[in-house]
Design a protein around this motif. Structure first.
Motif, PDB file in Angstrom:
ATOM      1  N   GLU A 323     -69.349   6.415 -11.908  1.00  0.00           N
ATOM      2  CA  GLU A 323     -70.712   6.029 -11.591  1.00  0.00           C
ATOM      3  C   GLU A 323     -71.009   4.606 -12.045  1.00  0.00           C
ATOM      4  O   GLU A 323     -71.684   3.842 -11.349  1.00  0.00           O
ATOM      5  CB  GLU A 323     -71.682   7.013 -12.261  1.00  0.00           C
ATOM      6  N   ARG A 324     -70.475   4.242 -13.194  1.00  0.00           N
ATOM      7  CA  ARG A 324     -70.686   2.874 -13.681  1.00  0.00           C
ATOM      8  C   ARG A 324     -70.035   1.861 -12.738  1.00  0.00           C
ATOM      9  O   ARG A 324     -70.610   0.804 -12.457  1.00  0.00           O
ATOM     10  CB  ARG A 324     -70.112   2.743 -15.087  1.00  0.00           C
ATOM     11  N   ALA A 325     -68.845   2.165 -12.233  1.00  0.00           N
ATOM     12  CA  ALA A 325     -68.178   1.256 -11.301  1.00  0.00           C
ATOM     13  C   ALA A 325     -68.978   1.128 -10.002  1.00  0.00           C
ATOM     14  O   ALA A 325     -69.100   0.032  -9.432  1.00  0.00           O
ATOM     15  CB  ALA A 325     -66.761   1.748 -11.021  1.00  0.00           C
ATOM     16  N   ARG A 326     -69.532   2.247  -9.531  1.00  0.00           N
ATOM     17  CA  ARG A 326     -70.315   2.185  -8.299  1.00  0.00           C
ATOM     18  C   ARG A 326     -71.570   1.337  -8.494  1.00  0.00           C
ATOM     19  O   ARG A 326     -71.926   0.511  -7.641  1.00  0.00           O
ATOM     20  CB  ARG A 326     -70.710   3.605  -7.873  1.00  0.00           C
ATOM     21  N   LEU A 327     -72.245   1.538  -9.622  1.00  0.00           N
ATOM     22  CA  LEU A 327     -73.443   0.753  -9.891  1.00  0.00           C
ATOM     23  C   LEU A 327     -73.120  -0.731 -10.054  1.00  0.00           C
ATOM     24  O   LEU A 327     -73.887  -1.596  -9.606  1.00  0.00           O
ATOM     25  CB  LEU A 327     -74.129   1.279 -11.158  1.00  0.00           C
ATOM     26  N   MET A 328     -71.981  -1.029 -10.671  1.00  0.00           N
ATOM     27  CA  MET A 328     -71.606  -2.434 -10.827  1.00  0.00           C
ATOM     28  C   MET A 328     -71.328  -3.080  -9.476  1.00  0.00           C
ATOM     29  O   MET A 328     -71.703  -4.229  -9.233  1.00  0.00           O
ATOM     30  CB  MET A 328     -70.391  -2.544 -11.749  1.00  0.00           C
ATOM     31  N   ARG A 329     -70.680  -2.355  -8.578  1.00  0.00           N
ATOM     32  CA  ARG A 329     -70.420  -2.909  -7.236  1.00  0.00           C
ATOM     33  C   ARG A 329     -71.732  -3.172  -6.500  1.00  0.00           C
ATOM     34  O   ARG A 329     -71.906  -4.221  -5.856  1.00  0.00           O
ATOM     35  CB  ARG A 329     -69.532  -1.964  -6.437  1.00  0.00           C
ATOM     36  N   ALA A 330     -72.668  -2.217  -6.596  1.00  0.00           N
ATOM     37  CA  ALA A 330     -73.956  -2.412  -5.925  1.00  0.00           C
ATOM     38  C   ALA A 330     -74.718  -3.596  -6.511  1.00  0.00           C
ATOM     39  O   ALA A 330     -75.310  -4.407  -5.782  1.00  0.00           O
ATOM     40  CB  ALA A 330     -74.789  -1.130  -6.028  1.00  0.00           C
ATOM     41  N   ALA A 331     -74.690  -3.712  -7.851  1.00  0.00           N
ATOM     42  CA  ALA A 331     -75.378  -4.835  -8.485  1.00  0.00           C
ATOM     43  C   ALA A 331     -74.723  -6.158  -8.122  1.00  0.00           C
ATOM     44  O   ALA A 331     -75.412  -7.168  -7.904  1.00  0.00           O
ATOM     45  CB  ALA A 331     -75.381  -4.634 -10.005  1.00  0.00           C
ATOM     46  N   ARG A 332     -73.415  -6.157  -8.026  1.00  0.00           N
ATOM     47  CA  ARG A 332     -72.717  -7.399  -7.668  1.00  0.00           C
ATOM     48  C   ARG A 332     -73.027  -7.817  -6.236  1.00  0.00           C
ATOM     49  O   ARG A 332     -73.197  -9.018  -5.946  1.00  0.00           O
ATOM     50  CB  ARG A 332     -71.204  -7.209  -7.844  1.00  0.00           C
ATOM     51  N   ILE A 348     -84.755  -7.912 -14.466  1.00  0.00           N
ATOM     52  CA  ILE A 348     -85.608  -6.853 -13.929  1.00  0.00           C
ATOM     53  C   ILE A 348     -85.283  -6.599 -12.470  1.00  0.00           C
ATOM     54  O   ILE A 348     -85.271  -5.443 -12.012  1.00  0.00           O
ATOM     55  CB  ILE A 348     -87.085  -7.248 -14.091  1.00  0.00           C
ATOM     56  N   ASP A 349     -85.005  -7.669 -11.713  1.00  0.00           N
ATOM     57  CA  ASP A 349     -84.687  -7.497 -10.297  1.00  0.00           C
ATOM     58  C   ASP A 349     -83.426  -6.667 -10.114  1.00  0.00           C
ATOM     59  O   ASP A 349     -83.362  -5.779  -9.250  1.00  0.00           O
ATOM     60  CB  ASP A 349     -84.527  -8.872  -9.642  1.00  0.00           C
ATOM     61  N   ILE A 350     -82.412  -6.985 -10.896  1.00  0.00           N
ATOM     62  CA  ILE A 350     -81.152  -6.221 -10.790  1.00  0.00           C
ATOM     63  C   ILE A 350     -81.380  -4.771 -11.171  1.00  0.00           C
ATOM     64  O   ILE A 350     -80.882  -3.846 -10.507  1.00  0.00           O
ATOM     65  CB  ILE A 350     -80.078  -6.870 -11.690  1.00  0.00           C
ATOM     66  N   ALA A 351     -82.134  -4.522 -12.243  1.00  0.00           N
ATOM     67  CA  ALA A 351     -82.384  -3.145 -12.677  1.00  0.00           C
ATOM     68  C   ALA A 351     -83.159  -2.367 -11.635  1.00  0.00           C
ATOM     69  O   ALA A 351     -82.864  -1.186 -11.367  1.00  0.00           O
ATOM     70  CB  ALA A 351     -83.130  -3.156 -14.013  1.00  0.00           C
ATOM     71  N   GLN A 352     -84.176  -3.018 -10.999  1.00  0.00           N
ATOM     72  CA  GLN A 352     -84.958  -2.335  -9.973  1.00  0.00           C
ATOM     73  C   GLN A 352     -84.135  -2.068  -8.722  1.00  0.00           C
ATOM     74  O   GLN A 352     -84.233  -1.004  -8.109  1.00  0.00           O
ATOM     75  CB  GLN A 352     -86.181  -3.178  -9.622  1.00  0.00           C
ATOM     76  N   GLU A 353     -83.339  -3.023  -8.310  1.00  0.00           N
ATOM     77  CA  GLU A 353     -82.590  -2.899  -7.063  1.00  0.00           C
ATOM     78  C   GLU A 353     -81.548  -1.799  -7.137  1.00  0.00           C
ATOM     79  O   GLU A 353     -81.369  -1.015  -6.199  1.00  0.00           O
ATOM     80  CB  GLU A 353     -81.919  -4.242  -6.744  1.00  0.00           C
ATOM     81  N   VAL A 354     -80.821  -1.743  -8.253  1.00  0.00           N
ATOM     82  CA  VAL A 354     -79.681  -0.818  -8.355  1.00  0.00           C
ATOM     83  C   VAL A 354     -80.089   0.489  -9.025  1.00  0.00           C
ATOM     84  O   VAL A 354     -79.503   1.538  -8.761  1.00  0.00           O
ATOM     85  CB  VAL A 354     -78.525  -1.493  -9.120  1.00  0.00           C
ATOM     86  N   GLY A 355     -81.119   0.451  -9.890  1.00  0.00           N
ATOM     87  CA  GLY A 355     -81.511   1.653 -10.620  1.00  0.00           C
ATOM     88  C   GLY A 355     -80.733   1.833 -11.897  1.00  0.00           C
ATOM     89  O   GLY A 355     -80.270   2.943 -12.196  1.00  0.00           O
ATOM     90  N   ILE A 356     -80.555   0.730 -12.635  1.00  0.00           N
ATOM     91  CA  ILE A 356     -79.831   0.794 -13.891  1.00  0.00           C
ATOM     92  C   ILE A 356     -80.771   0.363 -14.995  1.00  0.00           C
ATOM     93  O   ILE A 356     -81.888  -0.105 -14.762  1.00  0.00           O
ATOM     94  CB  ILE A 356     -78.577  -0.103 -13.866  1.00  0.00           C
ATOM     95  N   SER A 357     -80.323   0.522 -16.223  1.00  0.00           N
ATOM     96  CA  SER A 357     -81.142   0.151 -17.360  1.00  0.00           C
ATOM     97  C   SER A 357     -81.141  -1.362 -17.541  1.00  0.00           C
ATOM     98  O   SER A 357     -80.246  -2.072 -17.060  1.00  0.00           O
ATOM     99  CB  SER A 357     -80.611   0.820 -18.633  1.00  0.00           C
ATOM    100  N   LEU A 358     -82.150  -1.838 -18.253  1.00  0.00           N
ATOM    101  CA  LEU A 358     -82.235  -3.268 -18.531  1.00  0.00           C
ATOM    102  C   LEU A 358     -81.077  -3.742 -19.387  1.00  0.00           C
ATOM    103  O   LEU A 358     -80.615  -4.875 -19.250  1.00  0.00           O
ATOM    104  CB  LEU A 358     -83.564  -3.581 -19.227  1.00  0.00           C
ATOM    105  N   THR A 359     -80.606  -2.887 -20.262  1.00  0.00           N
ATOM    106  CA  THR A 359     -79.491  -3.289 -21.128  1.00  0.00           C
ATOM    107  C   THR A 359     -78.238  -3.574 -20.322  1.00  0.00           C
ATOM    108  O   THR A 359     -77.567  -4.595 -20.510  1.00  0.00           O
ATOM    109  CB  THR A 359     -79.211  -2.184 -22.153  1.00  0.00           C
ATOM    110  N   ILE A 360     -77.919  -2.682 -19.396  1.00  0.00           N
ATOM    111  CA  ILE A 360     -76.724  -2.880 -18.573  1.00  0.00           C
ATOM    112  C   ILE A 360     -76.921  -4.062 -17.630  1.00  0.00           C
ATOM    113  O   ILE A 360     -76.013  -4.881 -17.420  1.00  0.00           O
ATOM    114  CB  ILE A 360     -76.403  -1.596 -17.791  1.00  0.00           C
ATOM    115  N   ALA A 361     -78.119  -4.175 -17.037  1.00  0.00           N
ATOM    116  CA  ALA A 361     -78.382  -5.300 -16.134  1.00  0.00           C
ATOM    117  C   ALA A 361     -78.281  -6.630 -16.869  1.00  0.00           C
ATOM    118  O   ALA A 361     -77.733  -7.611 -16.339  1.00  0.00           O
ATOM    119  CB  ALA A 361     -79.760  -5.140 -15.506  1.00  0.00           C
TER     120      ALA A 361
END
Length: 406
Positions: A323-332, A348-361
């Protein structure tokens, strides 16, 4: 053996009988060959199917148990004649009924182990019947050594069976035997005669001396702060001074930086024991993720941000690798699209677009913003608009983005 002349004379005198004897001998040889071949094939099949796949210790266990059972059966043979008065076919049929019951119980116990992961009542029956046949066999012994031997043989067979069952139990369950709370090793450790780890004598002695210094310092400090009498404080300080002298002498405390740090760590832990009452450690399996507000913008940029831009982090912080790899691909992909438009996405834009936490973004954005194209955009925004990259500065519309400076 009769000479050849006598055999020839017998054949000439009684040719019919000699022919019958010769044919019978040939038939006997043929039958012996057939039976020998069948026995060889049976023994080879038995060895290939039951003996070869087993470890050597299992095979030796079965052989030794059979020998011990034979010794026990021989004792019951004599017991049935001398004590019970059995003779003839009745003695042959009844003398080994306990040994047969032992073998039957052992087979049932092994089947229960494979099906129910426990030997059950049949495992107990093996030991009870073994003790019974051992006592009965030894009662008919003619001397004390013979009685001890007949008493020990069935018990040896039962012990070998028990060890074989323990190995199979470990193989089926994947667990070992129980851990006894009272063992010689634990008793020696409790008495201080043994160590639970592989430290040598010098390391153990140094640790104990440093601990003695730390405890003496804690006691002296507690007495002094508690308003104890001067006599008790002086005695505690004298004890501390003595422990320190011994530590310096025997542990090299004055020159060994590692042991100095170890002593200070012990003293710090002992001095701050009361703070453990106020400690509020987080339970590691707690899954309550409270919303985390976005990092505040600098005052200069606060007016450029709408109120709707404040986002809360409600995404769980722990995800699996896929799941982390999928989210990273989407964020990239989102990052590359925005950079192609000459816009630097916010955390904030990356977190909103992909649906991840602010820490990871924030972590991923910190890596991607160092790339040449993104870095040039950030540099241009700083030089033209004075916007410092904090990860939360507002995105600039397309008409406000400067040309790329190369």
């Amino acid at each position: 053996m009769p000479p050849f002349e006598e055999i020839a004379a017998f054949i000439s005198e009684k040719p019919f009988v000699a022919t019958i004897i010769g044919v019978s001998a040939l038939v006997a040889l043929a039958l012996a060959y057939v039976f020998g071949r069948v026995a060889w094939r049976a023994s080879s099949t038995f060895f290939t199917r039951y003996v070869a796949p087993r470890p050597v210790e299992d095979v030796l266990t079965v052989v030794a148990a059979c020998i011990a059972t034979g010794v026990s059966a021989q004792g019951m043979w004599r017991f049935s004649e001398d004590v019970l008065g059995l003779d003839g076919p009745l003695r042959l049929l009844l003398f080994a009924f306990i040994e047969i019951a032992i073998i039957t119980s052992a087979v049932r116990a092994r089947r229960n182990m494979r099906e129910n992961y426990s030997a059950g009542i049949d495992g107990i029956a093996v030991w009870v019947l073994t003790c019974l046949t051992a006592v009965l066999s030894s009662m008919d012994a003619g001397s004390l050594p013979e009685a001890v031997f007949r008493l020990a043989a069935p018990l040896v067979a039962a012990w070998l069976w028990e060890r074989g069952m323990a190995i199979e139990r470990h193989r089926i369950r994947g667990t070992g035997r129980i851990n006894w709370r009272l063992t010689p090793e634990r008793m020696l450790v409790r008495l201080g005669l043994a160590e639970v780890n592989d430290r040598n004598a010098s390391e153990v002695d140094a640790h104990r001396r440093l601990t003695r210094v730390a405890l003496a310092a804690k006691k002296a400090k507690a007495l002094r702060e508690g308003g104890a009498p001067e006599r008790k404080v002086r005695a505690a300080l004298a004890k501390l001074d003595k422990a320190m002298d011994q530590a310096v002498e025997h542990t090299g405390l004055a020159v060994d930086q590692t042991r100095q740090e170890a002593l200070l760590a012990q003293i710090a832990a002992l001095y701050n024991t009361s703070k453990l009452v106020d400690a509020d450690p987080r339970v590691p399996w707690e899954q309550n993720h409270q919303p985390v507000p976005a990092r505040a913008l600098p005052p200069v940029l606060a007016e450029l941000v709408d109120d709707d831009d404040v986002v809360y982090d409600t995404t769980p912080q722990v995800v699996d690798s896929a799941e982390r790899a999928r989210l990273m691909r989407a964020a990239r992909q989102y990052w590359d699209r925005q950079i192609a438009k000459r816009i630097v996405p916010r955390t904030i834009d990356i977190a909103q677009e992909v649906g991840i936490s602010l820490t990871i973004a924030r972590e991923w954005r910190a890596l991607w913003k160092l790339e040449p194209q993104a870095h040039s955009l950030i540099e241009a925004l700083y030089q033209e608009h004075g916007i410092v990259d904090t990860g939360a500065f507002p995105a600039i519309a397309d008409d406000r983005v400067l040309a790329d400076t190369k």
